[in-house]
Design a protein around this motif. Sequence first.
Motif, PDB file in Angstrom:
ATOM      1  N   ARG A  21       0.623  -1.335  -0.812  1.00 54.81           N
ATOM      2  CA  ARG A  21      -0.871  -1.738  -1.224  1.00 54.81           C
ATOM      3  C   ARG A  21      -1.348  -0.725  -2.509  1.00 54.81           C
ATOM      4  O   ARG A  21      -2.014  -1.041  -3.451  1.00 54.81           O
ATOM      5  CB  ARG A  21      -1.603  -1.362   0.040  1.00 54.81           C
ATOM      6  N   SER A  22      -1.083   0.632  -2.394  1.00 47.01           N
ATOM      7  CA  SER A  22      -1.533   1.475  -3.265  1.00 47.01           C
ATOM      8  C   SER A  22      -0.754   1.180  -4.746  1.00 47.01           C
ATOM      9  O   SER A  22      -1.540   1.261  -5.600  1.00 47.01           O
ATOM     10  CB  SER A  22      -1.072   3.074  -2.755  1.00 47.01           C
ATOM     11  N   SER A  24       0.433  -1.495  -5.673  1.00 44.08           N
ATOM     12  CA  SER A  24      -0.102  -2.761  -6.377  1.00 44.08           C
ATOM     13  C   SER A  24      -1.522  -2.666  -6.951  1.00 44.08           C
ATOM     14  O   SER A  24      -1.796  -3.049  -8.002  1.00 44.08           O
ATOM     15  CB  SER A  24       0.068  -3.654  -5.350  1.00 44.08           C
ATOM     16  N   GLY A  25      -2.438  -1.801  -6.207  1.00 38.95           N
ATOM     17  CA  GLY A  25      -3.698  -1.627  -6.843  1.00 38.95           C
ATOM     18  C   GLY A  25      -3.761  -0.764  -8.154  1.00 38.95           C
ATOM     19  O   GLY A  25      -4.576  -1.194  -8.996  1.00 38.95           O
ATOM     20  N   ASP A  54       2.407  -9.118   7.648  1.00 35.76           N
ATOM     21  CA  ASP A  54       2.992  -8.365   6.660  1.00 35.76           C
ATOM     22  C   ASP A  54       3.597  -9.145   5.412  1.00 35.76           C
ATOM     23  O   ASP A  54       2.923  -8.764   4.230  1.00 35.76           O
ATOM     24  CB  ASP A  54       3.697  -7.454   6.940  1.00 35.76           C
ATOM     25  N   GLU A  57       0.909 -10.797   3.510  1.00 35.34           N
ATOM     26  CA  GLU A  57      -0.047  -9.970   2.614  1.00 35.34           C
ATOM     27  C   GLU A  57       0.894  -9.629   1.375  1.00 35.34           C
ATOM     28  O   GLU A  57       0.322  -9.695   0.111  1.00 35.34           O
ATOM     29  CB  GLU A  57      -0.300  -8.624   3.261  1.00 35.34           C
ATOM     30  N   LEU A  61       0.183 -10.364  -2.699  1.00 35.72           N
ATOM     31  CA  LEU A  61       0.014  -9.342  -3.858  1.00 35.72           C
ATOM     32  C   LEU A  61       0.985  -9.574  -4.835  1.00 35.72           C
ATOM     33  O   LEU A  61       0.989  -8.862  -5.967  1.00 35.72           O
ATOM     34  CB  LEU A  61       0.589  -7.877  -3.100  1.00 35.72           C
ATOM     35  N   ASP A 198      -1.827   6.129   4.704  1.00 37.32           N
ATOM     36  CA  ASP A 198      -2.670   5.700   3.446  1.00 37.32           C
ATOM     37  C   ASP A 198      -2.592   6.818   2.325  1.00 37.32           C
ATOM     38  O   ASP A 198      -2.473   6.627   1.224  1.00 37.32           O
ATOM     39  CB  ASP A 198      -3.849   5.134   3.956  1.00 37.32           C
TER      40      ASP A 198
END
Length: 308
Positions: A21-22, A24-25, A54, A57, A61, A198
Amino acid sequence: MSNDNSILVLGAGELGMAMLRSLSGQIGHADNVSLAVLLRPSTIASDNPGKQKDIAELRDLGLEFVAANLATQTRAELAAIFRRFDTVISCTGFAGGPGVQLKIAHATLDAGVRRYFPWQFGVDYDIIGRGSAQDLFDEQLDVRDLLRGQSQTEWVIVSTGMFTSFLFEKSFGVVDLDTHTVNALGSLDNAVTVTTADDIAALTTEILFATPSISNRVVHVAGDTVTYREVADTVDRLLGIKVQRKEWTVPELERQLDEAPHDGLRKYRVVFAQGRGVAWDKRQTFNAQRGIRVTSLEEWVRETMTEV
């Protein structure tokens, strides 16, 4: 951010998902930067609802899926997979068993990967040293020796302390909300560094893309460094209960380990009770020096446990 950078993340567990997630952002608006995740074929095809969520998600992404099994495939097979990536970040944990971390490191070097972040997201193995109660830690030192003994692949080790969530894992036995007890490892005044998954992911992303480049060193991060007494006080204050404070001394924990010498959790308890390499001054960390906000123990408890 460098161009033509292809990143492969190994695994999509608690840390792997946060890392993806990190990353990808961070790379979402960058040209010539790609992101892939390596998963077991059985995970990709799983009918488990949690894993399906998952996978969905990750598909949303836009990540590339690489199907492989780190535990069963050979060093040469893994090297062939890794060869087309510039950066490999291992989020696999110890689930693969003895020898897997070293195999992954060898395969990464064999592949000529430009930059490697090994699975060392935990305690400071250099300070703990060899021969600790947790025998898997010796392999972590073997990985460090291997990386330090070569100059072709840049490496970064991110020391995070314990995952914040693990401190409250029922099976670990430190915070037992059922019996309103905090069992301090070693003593109530022993300290432990904790960081959320996170925050580990966000800080690793910052380290990966830092300018000037960070390489060939151990970087310490920390969400918080607290004593077990402070853990108990935090639970009391935020959850509105009065916990018993008990001390599991090193001799007692060693006795428990002697009764079940293959119990991984008992091995961890002994190491943390001994208090070496498991806590560091958060003021001296990468995140503190860069002014990056992280989640304290109190904030984590407030956000995740106040409805318990």
